[in-house]
Design a protein around this motif. Structure first.
Motif, mmCIF file in Angstrom:
data_model
loop_
_atom_site.group_PDB
_atom_site.id
_atom_site.type_symbol
_atom_site.label_atom_id
_atom_site.label_comp_id
_atom_site.label_asym_id
_atom_site.label_seq_id
_atom_site.Cartn_x
_atom_site.Cartn_y
_atom_site.Cartn_z
ATOM 1 N N SER A 62 -34.928 -46.082 -116.555
ATOM 2 C CA SER A 62 -33.894 -46.039 -117.596
ATOM 3 C C SER A 62 -33.210 -47.384 -117.728
ATOM 4 O O SER A 62 -32.899 -47.832 -118.840
ATOM 5 N N GLU A 104 -31.707 -41.193 -122.403
ATOM 6 C CA GLU A 104 -31.918 -40.127 -121.440
ATOM 7 C C GLU A 104 -30.912 -39.005 -121.711
ATOM 8 O O GLU A 104 -29.747 -39.253 -121.981
ATOM 9 N N ASP A 178 -36.757 -42.179 -123.472
ATOM 10 C CA ASP A 178 -36.437 -41.968 -122.058
ATOM 11 C C ASP A 178 -36.599 -40.498 -121.701
ATOM 12 O O ASP A 178 -35.764 -39.667 -122.037
ATOM 13 N N GLU A 179 -37.678 -40.178 -121.039
ATOM 14 C CA GLU A 179 -37.989 -38.829 -120.582
ATOM 15 C C GLU A 179 -37.841 -37.769 -121.671
ATOM 16 O O GLU A 179 -37.006 -36.885 -121.574
HETATM 17 MG MG LIG Z 1 -33.815 -42.353 -115.904
#
Ligand SMILES: [Mg+2]
Ligand SMILES: Nc1ncnc2c1ncn2[C@@H]1O[C@H](COP(=O)(O)OP(=O)(O)OP(=O)(O)O)[C@@H](O)[C@H]1O
Lengths: 256, 456
Positions: A62, A104, A178-179
């Protein structure tokens, strides 16, 4: 390419993966106070590519994305967009150069409706392009049905779709994700990755942080593995996917 | 299945927790509440205490008929609601439906059509213009000295807390700066201005002064989150207050400034002086408020307004979509401050005198109460809330004991925040917020709390 960029850095030239990369991170050192979160990370993302960034919790994935999108400034090292330095530029200005960041944890504007969120995503353009709205609703039909719903009441997967859709509304050339699969059911993860592939085919370059290594590497052209703030592996996605160390760490030995 | 029995609570514990004594049941708890309320009301409305015999009044109020009346009324209400609630409810719904349906249909038609909307606004404006002609001198004074002034302040404060979501507890500091600017530039302070100005011309200067003061205060502090910002602004207010009080050579100290110039217009061929009569000031205020409102409503629906909403929701996401969060927060602060400054100029020009005691911290707290009471972020709400809360203590002047007036105000605020926290006339978004807080999907705390926690 469906993206028409409003502003490009001066002297920027279109180049494929072989020429000047779209995004290049050079030897980034990023600190949170005294903690060194990135200890010399370098990576490149070519025009039109999908690049996966893997790593354990706390590896600095991140942080890498945040540095690329200007949310954090590196103490040392450079961020280059089409060969031009952009580190030191604040994130709200970097958006103007075509970098979209899906942070995120989604971070949709919980008390705005779906439509208001998407309009907000087009904030950098003086007026939103109705074609973009159509595009997002075609990519995510579930959002189209819920355009008047307050987005805090959407399910987790729908919020993730909204976060991606919102970033697309800003016509990014490079999308940092992010994810995107965090906390989602396998079926929805599948869907989201299908849509990401579609977005990439429509001409947007993707830099993807993921825990779901197998999905991410199937989608990606290339991948990097981060460990405690440094790149420890980088290769073609297919090579990483078959690498025993990656399989051990991220896919589990026993899984075929 | 060999769990340690001694650790596990015996099942009867759960049963005991589930069991409710009769007095724990909601119905009897409500009765208890009503009895307590009756006692409180009897004390409030009954005989006043005296300094040398505090308990006499309390005792007397317990023995008077007042408490019996209150008990009868409140317990009566309780009984009707508990035992005949259903019948009353259906009756009311039936009646309500019969009345409400045609009214709603009419409202729906009116809302839909622009002509009606503008017509309604026009009618309201005409009513507001002739309002001072319809009321007594006392109410004219209240309208001008208080309602008009605080409406302007509340409109400014609404930009800061309602739209940009920053909790400002020192808002009256800017009001004071505006008032002292007026005194300074019209030559009312011990220090001489470089040149004396007409009160009307002071307005743009006060706007500028407050803009600068707002930016100076905002620039170093806007990185702070809601609660911290509140304390910083509170401190700022106290500093401004103490400066006004103690800088005798500049501000006149505790005596303040007396016999300030009033508004006047001199166009050569026509001139007019505002004197003691409150009405002409009212029209000045009304004009200023209408101008500010038109500007602000346009702002609310512009890119600026959308940026504020995004910042209020999630600063990180706002920055990620391209909003310059620092700049827009500063802008909200400065705009709010200058609106408050204009109110200060008008206030000083009308009163003709100012002193530090007119700008105590309590005023900032009241200003916040006006905005929250009316409905944060909603312009009609803020106008209505301010008008009601300023009007109430004045209205009570003739009805209840003088020292009790603010007791009722406090009571109203408490009751309002329990039963209608969104305010009198809430904005649509604020309703979402509270509904979602009830469902646990998001916080109702629009101020400061960011869903994701950390800020970059
Ligand atoms: Mg992260
Ligand atoms: N705001 C912060 N202040 C201090 N330390 C931080 C901060 N943000 C991140 N860190 C630290 O920096 C390191 C890298 O964090 P980062 O969020 O980049 O990890 P990550 O790879 O994204 O992990 P995850 O997969 O769990 O999201 C971690 O050790 C983390 O504790």
């Amino acid at each position: 390419m469906s993206t028409e960029v409003e502003r490009k850095p001066e002297g920027a030239a279109d180049a494929g993966p072989e020429g000047t990369p779209l995004l290049e991170l050079r030897d980034l050192h990023v600190y949170y106070g005294a903690i060194e979160a990135l200890k010399g990370v370098s990576l490149t993302v070519g025009e039109g590519e999908v690049v996966a960034l893997l790593g354990a919790n706390g590896a600095g994935k991140s942080t890498t994305l945040k540095t690329a999108s200007g949310m954090i400034q590196p103490r040392d090292g450079q961020v280059l967009l089409r060969g031009e330095r952009v580190d030191g530029i604040k994130s709200h200005e970097l958006v103007q150069f075509g970098i979209g960041h899906v942070p995120e944890g989604r971070r949709v504007f919980a008390r705005m409706t779906v439509l208001e969120n998407l309009r907000m995503g087009a904030y950098r353009l003086k007026r939103p392009d109705p074609a973009d709205l159509d595009r997002v609703f075609t990519l995510f039909p579930r959002l189209a049905d819920r355009r008047k719903q307050v987005s805090g009441t959407l399910s987790g997967g729908e919020q993730q779709m909204l976060a991606i859709g919102r970033a697309l509304m800003g016509k990014p050339e490079l999308l940092l994700l992010d994810e995107p699969s965090m906390g989602l059911a396998p079926l929805i993860v599948q869907q989201i990755f299908e849509i990401l592939r579609e977005i990439n085919e429509q001409g947007t370059t993707l830099l993807l942080v993921e825990q779901n290594a197998s999905q991410a590497l199937q989608l990606a052209n290339r991948g990097y593995v981060l460990e405690t703030g440094a790149v420890v592996m980088s290769d073609e996605a297919s090579a990483l996917l078959s690498d025993p160390r990656v399989r051990a760490a991220y896919l589990g030995e026993t899984i075929e | 299945m060999s769990a340690d029995v001694s650790v596990r609570k015996p099942l009867s514990a759960a049963a005991r927790l589930r069991r409710r004594r009769w007095y724990q049941q909601p119905r009897w708890q409500r009765l208890f509440g009503m009895v307590v309320l009756a006692v409180v009301m009897a004390q409030v409305t009954g005989e006043q205490g005296e300094r040398n015999d505090l308990f006499h009044a309390i005792q007397a109020n317990f023995q008077s008929t007042g408490i019996l009346v209150w008990l009868a009324v409140l317990v009566g209400i309780w009984a009707v609601r508990e035992f005949f609630g259903e019948q009353v409810g259906t009756q009311r719904r039936r009646l309500g439906g019969e009345i409400a349906r045609p009214v709603q249909r009419l409202l729906g038609q009116v809302r839909g059509q622009r002509a009606y909307r503008w017509g309604g606004l026009g009618a309201l404006l005409v009513f507001l213009i002739i309002l001072p002609l319809l009321i007594s001198t006392f109410w004219q004074q209240v309208l001008v000295d208080q309602i008009g002034v605080y409406v302007m302040v509340a409109i400014g404060l609404n930009v800061v807390i309602g739209w940009a979501g920053m909790l400002d507890l020192g808002f009256i500091a800017f009001f004071a700066i505006g008032a002292y600017s007026a005194a300074f530039w019209t030559g009312g302070l011990p220090v001489e201005p470089p040149f004396e100005l007409n009160n009307f011309l002071v307005i743009p200067i006060a706007v500028l002064t407050c803009l600068i003061a707002g930016v100076l205060l905002g620039a170093p502090t806007l990185r702070l989150r809601g609660d911290y910002l509140a304390i910083v602004t509170l401190g700022f207010h106290e500093i401004v207050y103490l400066l006004a009080r103690n800088l005798n050579e500049f501000t006149g100290g505790t005596r303040g400034a007396q016999q300030l110039d009033k508004f006047s217009v001199d166009l050569g061929f026509w001139s007019y002086d505002w004197e003691l009569d409150p009405q002409p000031y009212y029209w000045v205020q009304l004009a200023a408020i209408v101008i500010v409102l038109v500007l602000f409503i346009r702002l609310e629906h512009s890119r600026v307004g959308r940026a504020w909403t995004a910042i209020r929701e999630d600063e990180v996401a706002a920055a990620a979509t391209g909003v310059d969060t620092v700049r827009f927060k500063l802008l909200a602060f400065a705009i709010g401050a200058s609106t408050s400054g204009v109110a200060g100029v008008i206030y000083a020009s009308k009163q003709g005198f100012i002193n530090p005691e007119q700008f105590v911290v309590m005023m900032s707290v009241l200003a916040l109460a006006y905005v929250v009471f009316g409905g944060m972020g909603s312009i009609p709400g803020v106008l209505l809330g301010t008008a009601v809360l300023v009007w109430l203590p004045e209205y009570l002047r003739d009805t209840v004991d003088a020292q009790d007036r603010f007791l009722y105000l406090g009571g109203l605020l408490v009751v309002m925040m329990i039963y209608r926290p969104q305010g009198l006339w809430p904005s649509r978004r604020r309703q979402h917020e509270l509904k979602m807080a009830e469902e646990g999907t998001a916080g109702a705390d629009a101020l400061g709390a960011q869903p994701g926690g950390a800020q970059s």
